[in-house]
Every structure is written in structure tokens, then in C-alpha cells.
Design an enzyme around this catalytic site. Structure first.
Site, short mmCIF file in Angstrom:
data_model
loop_
_atom_site.label_atom_id
_atom_site.label_comp_id
_atom_site.label_asym_id
_atom_site.label_seq_id
_atom_site.Cartn_x
_atom_site.Cartn_y
_atom_site.Cartn_z
N ASP A 2 1.14 -1.24 -0.16
CA ASP A 2 -0.32 -0.17 0.17
C ASP A 2 0.42 1.32 0.28
OD1 ASP A 2 1.13 -1.12 2.25
OD2 ASP A 2 -0.60 0.79 3.14
N GLU A 3 -0.07 2.37 -0.54
CA GLU A 3 0.72 3.65 -0.42
C GLU A 3 2.34 3.92 -0.87
OE1 GLU A 3 -1.83 5.09 3.44
OE2 GLU A 3 -0.02 4.27 3.79
#
Ligand code: TNX
Length: 531
Positions: free
Chosen positions: A332-333
Site C-alpha cells: 500500500d501507499e
């Protein structure tokens, strides 16, 4: 009728009267008869159960759990029988021997609903049966809730006759604990395992690494824990699990029929590793430890050979320590990784996990990657109304034969504030997150046009930037995790908030008795706290 044989008529009368006054099912009444003094019997005729079973049909009469009761669970049922007596002895003060002739019978046998259990209470016997020990364990969680609470004088417990058939909606019913932002020792993880096991959850996902901390020892890379594990958010002392600690967690979880899913978040969320080993950085310079709460600023150096020696070691060691089928690679991210590097990284890291024999899970962002092992699972974290990007990325995963674990952040993220006036929690996912919102969503309705079988299950993540203690964990989790457990267990058309709220109010007394300090959220008719 064991109850009739053993119980004086005046106590039976008192039970009957108490039963009449508890017809709404919510109240448990300890009954003490007058003179002559007798042993007290607590009875609750229709104690509520969470998650609510698929079917529950009342029968005639009452089973009495007392000093004559014993538990019979042999063969595959033996570990669950042992768990049951260890649970009920302190709850009741009874001796409850394990015996081949007990009147509480646990059986593992074919013929029951997959993933479920059958439970029958008659005046003579309590009988629980399931195809597998895990189903039996869930049946025991139901039985535990049927028991009236102990008072100072209770020596007998009346459980009303009933026939329960029960099975889950989803096979994957998880919670996640972030031990990276704040570290929590083995004892606290075990406590959380017990907290979620009673809700019939069967997965604990451990978020083992992030920018602020690396929490699992990896052989050949000692600085990961020496340096990367040394601190946490705010800069205080951190901590980490040795491989023996991790094995102990896995074993404890298995004794509660819970599978551990380990997550190493990468290629972003890796500042702690980048601070531990200079060579993992593209510029060869070690990063400083990070104590803040921002995301999206760190990245492993995707083009370097040493990165891949590192990833191989981490994934293969973690896979070897983990008996469950899954390994979570985060993903993620990763805003500090170029898209080209990100795709290359996820393709290669997921291939290593698959070669180690595991099914890969990643946050749904990994749908960017073009060469994922077939059947890779995405953990969905966007809102219940998906925005464009998450629709496309989850779609990519499903095209590849994958499934989704549903953790929509605006209903399932336990770190979101209950109330914006409180300090604890974060706000970014449309906080406040109320109990009504945590309950009132349908995993299959998030992507209404897609095959509902593409949903493996649900998970309630607890990120811990602002969570620092066992009390904080339980406060943020309870009662919203109870709602998520029902979302995962119950059929959608059987759920409604008012019915849940009434059962939850009773369940609150049960949480009190376990010392779980929960949020008395508005909209639930909570009963007075048990002193
Ligand atoms: C988002 S959504 C994160 C975490 C944070 C959390 C705080 C996602 C997969 N990651 O890194 O801890 O928000 O709420």
C-alpha cells in the site's frame, strides 16, 4: 430430567418465576430461595448469542450445569474439550472433569454444515458436533454465551433447552493488529487472540513492519530488530518478536483455531529496514529512525541485488515459520516508488512468496502489478462506495482468479475515531466511525455487479499510531469489532441493527466480566456496568 431429580421444588419454582421475568431474554437472574438455605441456581432461559446463530429453536426444560457435570470429548474433539473445561472452570467454580461419560458431549464427525456446528441442549445433556474441531470450537463459544453469569453464591447454572444450527457466511473472518507503529508483546497478542476467538473470528493478521518499526527477527539480518525494532511512534522504546516468540503466537492462535497471517509491508512503509541497513537504500545511506505518523515517504531500492537477497530471506523465513496458507506482502501507499519499479517489485516479491508455498495477500494496490501468481488475494481498503482507482485495481486482481478480503476503511478500520472530540484514533477515513456504520454494510454490495463468491471474507484492521496499551486496543476494537464479526458470520438478510444492539447490550455485561473496557457507543441500550 436431571434438574427435577436434583433440585428442590422451591428452587424449581424460583427458576420458573425467574424464567417468566426473563422472557425478553436479556436479563439473567441469580435465584436464592429463602429458608431452608440452598445452593443458589442462576438461570437464563434465552441468553443472547453474538454472532447470532442461523437457527435457534427453544426446547422443553432446562439443563443444569453443576458439580455432577463432566465433559466428554474424545479423539479429534479432545483439544476442544480441554479448552472448554479450562474456560468453564474459572467461570463457574465447578470442577468439570474430563470424562468418557460426561453429560456435555463434544463430537467431531461428518454430516454437519461445512464450517459450522450443531448444538443441542436438553435437560439431560449438552451436545455439540461439527465436521471439524474448528467448528466445534465455535460451538463452544456459543455455549459459553448461553451460560448465566456467576454470582458469589452460584453453584448451579440453568441453560434452557435449545437446538442450534449454525454456520458462517464467509470462511475468512479476520482482525488485524499493527504491532509496528506501537509494539505489543506476546502476552497482549494472546489476549487479543482470545478477544476475537469468542466472536468466531478465525484469522489474526499481524502487521509486522512499517516505517516506525521492524518487529520480527530475521536470521542473517540482526540490525532489523536491533535498530529497526528499537523504537516506535513517539520515539519511545519499541520491541520485536524473536522467531520463538512468533512460533509461540502461532501455536497459541492455533489452539483457538485462528490462523496467523504475517505481513511485511513493502516496498513502501519500510523506513525501519532502511534505517537498519544502509545498503537497502538506492543512495547507500541509512535513513534515520522515524517516530511520526506520516505515510508514503519510504521505498526499498528495487533495482539492487541486495534488496532481493533481503526479500528472499524475509519471505522464506516467514513462510517457514507460518503454517497457515497466506503471506501478506503489503504493497500500500508506495508513493516513493515509481510505478514501473512498483510493478516490478510486486511481481517479483509475490513470485518469491508463491515459491515458498504461500498464497499471496496484498493491499488492493497490488492490482497494479501485471504478473501476480494466480489466485492472489487483494485486501480492499477503500470506502464502501469505491472510487475509480480501487474499482479498477480490484478488478485486475479478480481477473487473475483472485479474491478479495473486505476491509473498507470507513466502516471496518478500528483506528477511526468513535467521536471527533476524543484524542484516541485517526480521522482520515470519514471518521467518526459509529457502531451503526460498522454494522450497517454488506461486503457483497460494495461491488454489486461482481460475483459474490469473489469475496473471501472480511477483516477489521487496527492500526496503532495512537493506540499504546491493551486498554487502548480493546477500547478501539470493542464494540465495533463485534459488528464486523457479525458481518462476517451472519447471512445478510438475517441482520438488522436493532436486533444486534439489543444483543450487544447483554454482551456488554459479558465483556465487563472479562475486563474488556469497551466504548459505550450511543444507540445501544447498554446495561449497567458489572461492579
Ligand atoms: C492507512 S489504508 C494505512 C496505514 C495507516 C492507516 C491509519 C492502508 C493499507 N494503510 O498505513 O496506519 O491508514 O488509519
Amino acid at each position: 430430567m436431571a434438574l427435577l431429580r436434583r433440585t428442590p421444588w422451591y428452587v424449581l419454582l424460583a427458576i420458573a418465576l425467574a424464567g417468566a421475568s426473563t422472557a425478553n431474554g436479556a436479563v439473567n437472574t441469580a435465584v436464592t430461595a429463602g429458608s431452608p438455605p440452598v445452593e443458589a441456581t442462576a438461570t437464563s432461559l434465552a441468553r443472547t448469542v453474538i454472532p447470532s446463530p442461523v437457527s435457534r429453536i427453544p426446547g422443553e426444560g432446562t439443563f443444569t450445569l453443576d458439580e455432577h457435570s463432566a465433559v466428554d470429548g474424545r479423539g479429534a474433539a479432545a483439544p476442544v474439550a480441554e479448552y472448554l473445561v479450562n474456560l468453564l472452570r474459572p467461570m463457574t467454580g465447578l470442577s468439570l472433569p474430563l470424562s468418557g461419560r460426561g453429560n456435555i458431549v463434544l463430537i467431531v464427525e461428518p454430516g454437519h454444515t461445512p464450517g459450522g456446528y450443531d448444538l443441542r441442549v436438553t435437560p439431560d445433556q449438552i451436545w455439540i458436533a461439527a465436521n471439524e474441531a474448528s467448528g466445534l470450537f465455535d460451538g463452544v463459544q456459543t455455549l459459553r454465551q448461553l451460560l448465566p453469569p456467576k454470582t458469589a453464591t452460584t453453584t448451579r447454572y440453568g441453560i434452557a433447552s435449545t437446538t442450534i444450527t449454525d454456520y458462517p457466511r464467509y470462511t475468512y473472518r479476520g482482525a488485524m493488529l499493527d504491532v509496528a507503529r506501537h509494539f505489543f508483546p506476546v502476552s497482549m497478542v494472546k489476549r487479543y487472540i482470545d478477544d476475537i476467538a469468542q466472536l468466531k473470528m478465525n484469522v489474526l493478521h499481524l502487521h509486522l513492519s512499517d516505517d516506525q518499526g521492524w518487529r520480527i527477527a530475521i536470521k542473517g539480518w540482526p540490525r532489523l530488530t536491533e535498530i529497526g525494532g528499537s523504537r516506535q511512534v513517539g520515539g519511545g522504546a519499541g520491541g520485536y518478536f524473536t522467531q520463538a516468540d512468533y512460533r509461540e503466537i502461532v501455536k497459541y492462535a492455533a489452539s483457538r483455531y485462528i490462523t496467523i497471517v504475517p505481513e511485511i509491508d513493502m516496498p513502501g512503509h519500510t523506513n525501519a529496514a532502511l534505517a537498519s541497513y544502509a545498503e537497502l537504500n538506492c543512495d547507500g545511506r541509512a535513513r534515520s529512525l522515524y517516530f511520526g505518523m506520516s505515510v508514503g515517504f519510504s521505498s526499498l531500492c528495487v533495482g539492487k541485488d541486495v534488496t532481493w537477497r533481503f526479500i528472499e530471506d524475509v519471505i522464506t523465513q516467514l513462510a517457514a515459520l507460518t503454517p497457515g496458507p497466506w503471506i501478506h506482502i503489503g504493497g500500500d501507499e508506495s508513493s516513493a516508488t515509481s510505478l514501473k519499479d512498483y510493478k516490478a517489485f510486486i511481481n517479483r516479491a509475490s513470485g518469491i512468496a508463491a515459491s515458498a508455498g504461500k498464497t499471496v495477500i496484498g493491499w488492493h494496490d497490488i492490482g497494479w502489478a501485471t504478473d501476480l501468481p494466480k489466485g492472489t488475494i487483494g485486501q480492499y481498503w477503500d470506502y464502501i462506495t469505491p472510487r475509480g482507482g480501487s474499482w479498477v485495481l480490484t478488478g485486475n486482481l479478480l481477473k487473475n482468479g483472485g479474491q478479495l478480503i473486505m476491509s473498507p476503511s470507513n466502516v471496518a478500520y478500528l483506528d477511526q475515531k468513535y467521536d471527533l472530540s476524543e484524542d484516541i484514533g485517526t480521522e482520515w477515513a470519514q471518521a467518526p466511525l459509529t457502531i451503526q456504520e460498522a454494522y450497517g454494510w454488506d461486503p457483497a454490495a460494495v461491488f454489486p455487479d461482481r460475483d459474490p463468491n469473489t469475496i473471501l471474507g472480511v477483516e477489521a484492521p487496527l492500526w496503532t499510531e495512537t493506540v499504546q496499551s491493551r486498554a487502548d486496543i480493546e477500547y478501539m476494537a470493542f464494540p465495533r469489532i463485534v459488528a464486523i464479526a457479525e458481518v462476517g458470520w451472519m447471512q445478510q438478510d438475517a441482520r438488522n441493527f436493532d436486533d444486534f444492539a439489543a444483543r450487544l447490550a447483554t454482551f456488554g455485561t459479558y465483556l465487563d466480566s472479562q475486563g474488556i473496557g469497551f466504548k459505550r457507543t450511543p444507540g445501544v441500550p447498554w446495561l449497567k456496568a458489572v461492579p
